[in-house]
Scaffold this motif. Sequence first.
Motif, PDB file in Angstrom:
ATOM      1  N   GLU A   1      47.652  46.149 -22.942  1.00  0.00           N
ATOM      2  CA  GLU A   1      46.866  45.011 -22.455  1.00  0.00           C
ATOM      3  C   GLU A   1      46.433  44.104 -23.604  1.00  0.00           C
ATOM      4  O   GLU A   1      46.416  42.880 -23.470  1.00  0.00           O
TER       5      GLU A   1
ATOM      6  N   HIS B   1      53.676  41.275 -20.886  1.00  0.00           N
ATOM      7  CA  HIS B   1      54.054  42.660 -20.527  1.00  0.00           C
ATOM      8  C   HIS B   1      55.574  42.776 -20.435  1.00  0.00           C
ATOM      9  O   HIS B   1      56.172  43.729 -20.943  1.00  0.00           O
TER      10      HIS B   1
ATOM     11  N   HIS C   1      50.106  36.111 -20.087  1.00  0.00           N
ATOM     12  CA  HIS C   1      49.753  37.524 -20.239  1.00  0.00           C
ATOM     13  C   HIS C   1      50.762  38.399 -19.500  1.00  0.00           C
ATOM     14  O   HIS C   1      51.273  39.379 -20.055  1.00  0.00           O
TER      15      HIS C   1
END
Length: 379
Positions: free
Chosen positions: A271, A237, A233
């Motif tokens: 997100e 980004h 994750h």
Amino acid sequence: MQVLRRPSSSGSRLRAFGAALATTFGLMAALSPTPAMAAPAGACLTGTLAYDHLDAEAGTAKPLRTQVARNANWELWGRTSGSTTRLASGITGASDGRFSACANGSLTEAYVRFRSSSTAMWRVIKAADNTAEYTFDSAHRTNVAGTVNLGTVKVPASLQRAWKVVDTLNLLYWKRANPSSSCWTARQANGRCDEITFVWDPRVADGGYWDYPGTNYVFLGATMPDSKHLVLHEAGHWLQWQLYGRAFPEVTGCNPHYIERSSSTSCAWTEGFADAVAAYALGDYRYVYDNGYSYSFVNDAATPGWDRGDTVQGRVGSSLLDLWASNGPDGGNWDKTIALMTRQFSQNFREYFTVDRPAAGLPVTGAAKQILAGHTIDY
Ligand SMILES: [Zn+2]
């Protein structure tokens, strides 16, 4: 469950909230670290690099597993006489974690040093102000001639999480869908690749964010590498920032943010994208926290506790995963979205879907529109 909801830290830090197979040929072929010297009548130390890890993806019991460390940097150190020098370097095997570290001639002493990095494409360092990688050395061997098999070399227990990060990043690298260079994205040419840096300190509990626009490093707290989803994750980004040519959406209203709750369009987009990157790389449909709790992305209009629309990161992330699914409308993978993102900046999911997808020839009607509707997003 309450434990699944944790607030993020202040400022612009982007935290993880929310489970691969790939060709094993790509990295070895595409990257060319200093090759091990061919060694006719030489000295070789061979073996397999492996690490133990607590497997959050297997549940809250986090069972201890052993995994080979793939594409991890090694160096051969040794001497024929005089002082010890670095004689060769390379990376472990992309499928089996094997190394074969060779020098010409025989060596009075030799050992293999392992580094918490993979070529110059990704690395794990000790601190923002101490960019040294973690290292450890194999057993030292004396009077090495011919091939000496060290067997399985285990990463020391105190350092194993660093190598878990190194090994896990392969899963994203193999799916990066960049046909034009060995770099992470097509924004860069061979020899000019940006490297992703993770900072991991076993003594620091805080972390779980990508530090933008500061160091642009990912910071991980002590136990966070236990979750591959968390690692990927945060890498997601960084990848979005890279795909946009070191640009990133202006993110507001993102503190805190939860998978199933409304935040803002910019927060849900960034997100949700990061959540989708992790699930896509791992080939599943969930987020797993470092304590082993798992949160499913399965949702529709009737899912209890879920807010509606494109301000909800779980709605955006699940929509992306369905568009990229093997039976989905985008051709069975995310490749066209990756290509699109190297050309088109999207401030939010609406812009991605309604403006940038049509410009890239990706569908926005029919099955694509139905996917979004199924996740309560209606454009
Ligand atoms: Zn995040």
